[in-house]
Design an enzyme around this catalytic site. Structure first.
Site, PDB file in Angstrom:
ATOM      1  CE  LYS A 203      40.605  39.786  36.990  1.00  0.00           C
ATOM      2  NZ  LYS A 203      41.101  40.837  37.868  1.00  0.00           N
ATOM      3  NE  ARG A 213      34.846  44.794  37.370  1.00  0.00           N
ATOM      4  CZ  ARG A 213      34.644  44.407  36.117  1.00  0.00           C
ATOM      5  NH1 ARG A 213      33.612  44.899  35.442  1.00  0.00           N
ATOM      6  NH2 ARG A 213      35.463  43.554  35.528  1.00  0.00           N
ATOM      7  CE  LYS A 226      38.172  46.092  35.274  1.00  0.00           C
ATOM      8  NZ  LYS A 226      38.733  45.833  36.616  1.00  0.00           N
ATOM      9  CE  LYS A 257      39.162  37.582  39.911  1.00  0.00           C
ATOM     10  NZ  LYS A 257      39.831  38.791  40.234  1.00  0.00           N
ATOM     11  CB  SER A 283      32.315  39.195  44.124  1.00  0.00           C
ATOM     12  OG  SER A 283      32.408  39.611  42.772  1.00  0.00           O
ATOM     13  CE1 TYR A 322      35.606  38.384  48.511  1.00  0.00           C
ATOM     14  CE2 TYR A 322      34.815  36.996  46.708  1.00  0.00           C
ATOM     15  CZ  TYR A 322      35.531  38.086  47.153  1.00  0.00           C
ATOM     16  OH  TYR A 322      36.178  38.888  46.245  1.00  0.00           O
TER      17      TYR A 322
HETATM   18  N1  LIG Z   1      42.056  43.826  39.629  1.00  0.00           N
HETATM   19  C1  LIG Z   1      40.734  43.741  39.838  1.00  0.00           C
HETATM   20  C2  LIG Z   1      40.185  42.545  40.513  1.00  0.00           C
HETATM   21  N2  LIG Z   1      40.837  41.773  41.447  1.00  0.00           N
HETATM   22  C3  LIG Z   1      39.928  40.801  41.874  1.00  0.00           C
HETATM   23  C4  LIG Z   1      38.735  40.981  41.159  1.00  0.00           C
HETATM   24  C5  LIG Z   1      37.460  40.208  41.252  1.00  0.00           C
HETATM   25  C6  LIG Z   1      37.231  39.415  42.468  1.00  0.00           C
HETATM   26  C7  LIG Z   1      35.822  39.018  42.686  1.00  0.00           C
HETATM   27  O1  LIG Z   1      34.912  39.268  41.854  1.00  0.00           O
HETATM   28  O2  LIG Z   1      35.580  38.444  43.740  1.00  0.00           O
HETATM   29  C8  LIG Z   1      38.904  42.056  40.299  1.00  0.00           C
HETATM   30  C9  LIG Z   1      37.812  42.586  39.440  1.00  0.00           C
HETATM   31  C10 LIG Z   1      38.053  42.920  38.051  1.00  0.00           C
HETATM   32  O3  LIG Z   1      38.970  42.417  37.394  1.00  0.00           O
HETATM   33  O4  LIG Z   1      37.284  43.748  37.557  1.00  0.00           O
END
Ligand SMILES: NCc1[nH]cc(CCC(=O)O)c1CC(=O)O
Length: 333
Positions: A203, A213, A226, A257, A283, A322
């Site tokens: 990730k 978010r 992060k 991801k 997203s 989605y």
């Molecule tokens: N644990 C957080 C989490 N779980 C899934 C997503 C993102 C999913 C998306 O953007 O569709 C995130 C965001 C992040 O790490 O800040």
């Protein structure tokens, strides 16, 4: 593979592109609703479907509406739904205790779905961000450092509460070290032998998570980035190490991801490990395509299917998207 290609005109590669029938005969990859996991946002209330402005066509649903969506997913042939709670800011605390409250939104939605549509798989997300006053995935010390081992203890509690609620697939998205091993031990210890773990193994610290978010209400308090726990977008070998590590600790499936900008990582993972491999079309990827389609700049259904086919071609067994219901509707005709 070494393609044998005699000289023109013996070889005319366009011969097999001439008709839809020929193209269908030689198509190397295919898409079906069974390839999708549908991420769904849950909120409190009843009868609520609240639009998310940065994700055209996506809504936050109250639990009763999530159950309705689950029935729809099952009817469309989508095998799994993945729950993301929008948590009331008043329930966010420093210790993130709402994360393992048996009555939290995610657990209530899981029970309601398993009750109504037992054959639909429910995947739940493990990470502290929806419950954390800092908006981060783990506990923070005074210096702003995200603490690993203390966070893993909390993630284990969250995992067990999700398993007790009936989650079929645990999806740790936190990127702490050794969380998979700790979760697997805890699940075995409580008799949850068949709860699967789909690890968010590679990730990346990505700007493509912005709309998510907003959707889960984690943007407000969140400061900084992060990068101290999610991966550097410049790295590929490190992704292989993370995937090897998570598999060796007991992950059943792995995820990359975001998706579209990281298809090279998907291909490497499949070639190197040959394990069930998933990508998350996140997203921001959805927002790019759906937003442009909304303005009439792209053909919605065509870019949707083309982007999803890319994951299959890159070696993925499935994709969190989605677009899942819209794509399933098109594919089902
Ligand atoms: N644990 C957080 C989490 N779980 C899934 C997503 C993102 C999913 C998306 O953007 O569709 C995130 C965001 C992040 O790490 O800040």
């Amino acid at each position: 593979m070494k393609p044998i290609t005699p000289a023109f005109p013996a070889t005319r590669l366009r011969r097999l592109r001439r008709t839809e029938g020929l193209r269908a005969m030689v198509r190397e990859n295919s898409l079906s609703p069974a390839d999708f996991i549908w991420p769904v946002f849950v909120r409190d209330g009843e009868g609520v479907e609240e639009p998310i402005p940065s994700m055209p066509g996506v809504v936050r649903r109250s639990v009763d509406k999530v159950v309705q969506a689950a029935r729809e997913a099952y009817a469309l042939g989508i095998p799994a739904i993945c729950l993301f709670p929008y948590t009331d800011p008043a329930l966010k605390t420093k210790d993130c205790a709402e994360a393992w409250n048996p009555e939290n939104l995610s657990n209530r939605a899981t029970r309601a779905i398993k009750d109504a549509v037992p054959d639909l798989m429910v995947m739940t997300d493990v990470a502290l961000d929806p419950y954390n006053i800092t908006g981060h995935d783990g506990y923070m010390d005074e210096t702003g450092y995200i603490l690993n081992d203390e966070t893993v203890e909390a993630l284990v509690k969250q995992t067990l509460s999700q398993a007790r609620a009936g989650s079929d697939i645990i999806g740790p998205s936190d990127m702490m070290d050794h969380r998979i091993g700790a979760m697997r031990d805890a699940l075995e210890g409580e008799g949850f032998r068949n709860v699967a773990i789909l690890s968010y193994a590679a990730k990346y610290a990505s700007a493509f998570y912005g709309p998510f978010r907003d959707a889960v209400g984690a943007s407000g308090a969140f400061k900084g980035d992060k990068k101290g726990y999610q991966m550097d977008p410049g790295n590929s070998d490190e992704a292989m190490r993370l995937i090897a590590r998570d598999l060796s600790e007991g992950a059943d499936m792995v995820m990359i991801k975001p998706g579209m900008p990281y298809l090279d990582i998907c291909r490497r993972t499949k070639d190197m490990f040959g394990v069930p491999t998933f990508a998350y079309q996140v997203s921001g990827e959805y927002a790019m395509l759906a937003g442009a389609a909304e303005r009439g700049w792209l053909d919605h259904d065509r870019v949707m299917l083309e982007s999803l086919m890319a994951f299959k071609r890159a070696g993925c067994d499935g994709v969190l998207t989605y677009f899942a219901p819209a794509a399933a509707r098109v594919l089902n005709g």
